[in-house]
Enzyme design. Structure first.
Site, PDB file in Angstrom:
ATOM      1  N   ASP A   7      59.260  11.049   7.971  1.00 19.96           N
ATOM      2  CA  ASP A   7      58.931  12.169   8.844  1.00 19.96           C
ATOM      3  C   ASP A   7      59.220  11.809  10.297  1.00 19.96           C
ATOM      4  O   ASP A   7      58.590  10.910  10.847  1.00 19.96           O
ATOM      5  CB  ASP A   7      57.440  12.493   8.648  1.00 19.96           C
ATOM      6  CG  ASP A   7      56.999  13.675   9.482  1.00 19.96           C
ATOM      7  OD1 ASP A   7      57.851  14.318  10.127  1.00 19.96           O
ATOM      8  OD2 ASP A   7      55.787  13.955   9.492  1.00 19.96           O
TER       9      ASP A   7
ATOM     10  N   ASP B 273      63.141  18.422  13.559  1.00 26.22           N
ATOM     11  CA  ASP B 273      62.034  17.862  12.788  1.00 26.22           C
ATOM     12  C   ASP B 273      62.400  17.800  11.312  1.00 26.22           C
ATOM     13  O   ASP B 273      62.773  18.814  10.724  1.00 26.22           O
ATOM     14  CB  ASP B 273      60.781  18.726  13.001  1.00 26.22           C
ATOM     15  CG  ASP B 273      59.559  18.140  12.320  1.00 26.22           C
ATOM     16  OD1 ASP B 273      59.506  16.908  12.153  1.00 26.22           O
ATOM     17  OD2 ASP B 273      58.659  18.909  11.948  1.00 26.22           O
TER      18      ASP B 273
END
Ligand SMILES: *[C@@H]1O[C@H](CO)[C@@H](O)[C@H](O)[C@H]1NC(C)=O
Ligand SMILES: *[C@@H]1O[C@H](CO)[C@@H](O)[C@H](O)[C@H]1NC(C)=O
Ligand SMILES: *[C@@H]1O[C@H](CO)[C@@H](O)[C@H](O)[C@H]1NC(C)=O
Ligand SMILES: *[C@@H]1O[C@H](CO)[C@@H](O)[C@H](O)[C@H]1NC(C)=O
Length: 456
Positions: free
Chosen positions: A134, A334
């Site tokens: 992430d 992201d």
């Protein structure tokens, strides 16, 4: 060539092929067979991860290569993440980009937000850990034995520090125990603890520790700082934890940067294949067709990756949205957010151009935050307008895997973009828009690169 029906194709292959890149009054359309939109059920892994140095294979949680494929991600989780990102960016609890202990503004890590998984090894002897990756997270943590309060179920037994000869607790007096990075101590003689609570109620807490991290057999890091989580809440499947790819000191990429170079890249797979995460400056993108745009740092959160989105085209028409609309709240890239989020005026313009180019298809009901959905169950081919994201210095044209949100059902295929709820919220380039590109994060040179067609 929107009028290129099956009937005309029978008589004229020229008409038919013109449909592949046909012009009509609304600009260029691209045809894709509806069968291509359907999910692949058979895994065909890519060799790329084994060809490159310092590279891990990436599995997509909703893809056929994942051991327990998940077909229906939970959209409430996805929304919770977007709210958290904005809470974090607007929050006074974050100073100088570092996570304050006990901050409730970390990103949620439950299923639906962590779409991409890698396996690496910790400890001596090595123990394989299947972790989410992430770019929006700072720390690396896994579940550890003993599970003192609560743990989420995982496939293999949790990591047992007492079974590893290379495990060490970090003490309160040692340098990595930094309160500004989440470390906390009850007394100076004790062991450094960490605790991350996530806005959606999930959490991890335990001991800040060092371990031998084996990325690949030839790439071993003896004193890797990670959170050994003895108290964890969240909905994970086979995963045992999460490894952050953000710019804070204890993320995976920061900890390997001294040795491998301050660069990483990944290719997130879209369909039947696997992708890869390459750590260090040996990325293939160093050579070929990579298009770079500046990597920006924003004082609201210097650890996430801001990018200078300045415009969008639908087909060959640039939307009448000035760069200031995108720049006023900024845009991040992201890996943990699924859809793209745009400032409301930009999304409205995109939606209207997209709908007009798609006007011959029946609309399907909206789905979660996606309000532009189509029923392709009766179509043979779909002619859609390609969307180009104009970054400063790089025009990136998206393919159908980047434009549409598709799970199992072609009767409800949606435009994978949506509007932010509030005008000040940050724009997000989600993982759908990144799939199949190699996205290179050159942190040393402050640039982000895109190479199309790097995985499938
Ligand atoms: C940020 O860091 C600088 C120097 O490292 C320091 O002077 C400043 O007070 C910090 N800001 C906050 C809000 O902590
Ligand atoms: C680490 O700290 C915990 C809690 O204080 C303790 O139970 C454990 O034995 C320590 N492990 C090592 C290897 O020192
Ligand atoms: C990659 O990074 C390493 C470590 O920082 C450095 O020694 C090496 O020269 C770099 N190689 C290239 C091609 O930039
Ligand atoms: C082109 O766009 C117009 C609206 O701007 C729409 O009415 C028309 O149907 C579109 N044509 C095609 C071939 O999609």
């Amino acid at each position: 060539m929107a009028a290129c029906t099956f009937h005309i194709c029978l008589f004229s292959l020229i008409f038919c092929s013109c449909g592949i890149l046909g012009e009509d009054s609304n600009g260029t359309l691209v045809d894709v067979g509806v069968d291509t939109l359907r999910p692949d059920l058979v895994c065909s892994p890519s060799e790329e991860a084994w060809r490159r140095r310092n590279t891990l294979q990436i599995l997509r949680r909703q893809g056929p290569c994942y051991p327990d494929r998940v077909t229906k991600p939970d959209h409430r989780q996805a929304l919770a993440r977007v709210h958290s990102i904005n809470a974090r960016l607007s929050s006074a609890t974050r100073s100088n980009g570092t996570l304050l202990q006990g901050s409730k503004h970390c990103l949620p890590v439950q299923s639906g937000s962590g779409d991409y998984i890698v396996t690496l090894s910790l400890g001596t002897p090595k123990s394989d850990q299947m972790v989410e990756i992430d770019t929006g997270s700072d720390l690396c943590w896994i579940q550890c034995k003993p599970c003192s309060v609560s743990c989420f179920p995982q496939q293999q037994p949790p990591f047992d520090p007492s079974a590893s000869s290379s495990y060490s607790n970090i003490s309160c007096t040692s340098a990595p125990c930094r309160p500004d990075l989440g470390g906390s101590c009850s007394s100076s003689s004790s062991t450094c603890l960490y605790s991350y609570a996530y806005e959606d109620g999930s959490a991890t807490g335990g001991i800040l520790a060092t371990e031998t991290l084996t990325v690949t057999p030839s790439t071993v890091f003896p004193s890797f700082v990670f959170g050994c989580g003895h108290n964890n809440r969240g909905t994970f499947l086979r995963e045992t934890g999460l490894f952050g790819l953000g710019r804070s000191p204890y993320s995976l990429v920061s900890q390997v940067a001294d040795r491998l170079g301050n660069v990483f890249s990944y290719c997130l797979p879209a369909k039947s294949s696997t992708g890869y995460l390459t750590l260090g400056n040996m990325t293939a993108a160093a050579s070929s067709a990579v298009l770079y745009t500046p990597m920006l740092t924003d004082a609201r959160d210097p650890t996430v990756y801001f990018i200078d989105l300045i415009g969008i085209s639908v087909g060959d028409r640039r939307l009448p949205v000035p760069p200031a609309v995108f720049r006023s709240s900024g845009t991040i890239v992201d890996s943990g957010t699924t859809l793209a989020y745009l400032p409301p005026p930009a999304y409205t313009a995109l939606r209207s151009a997209f709908r007009s180019a798609m006007s011959k298809y029946s609309r399907a009901p909206p789905r979660d935050e996606m309000d532009t959905c189509y029923d392709f169950s009766k179509a043979q081919t779909v002619s859609y307008p390609p969307i180009t994201l104009h970054y400063d210095g790089a025009d990136i044209t998206l393919g159908f895997v980047n434009v549409f949100y598709i799970d199992d059902d072609v009767s409800q295929v949606c435009l994978a973009f949506t509007a932010n709820t509030h005008p000040g919220e940050v724009g997000i380039i989600g993982n759908i828009q990144q799939r199949t590109f190699e996205v290179t994060y050159d942190i040393g040179e402050n640039k982000i690169g895109f190479t199309p067609g790097a995985c499938s």
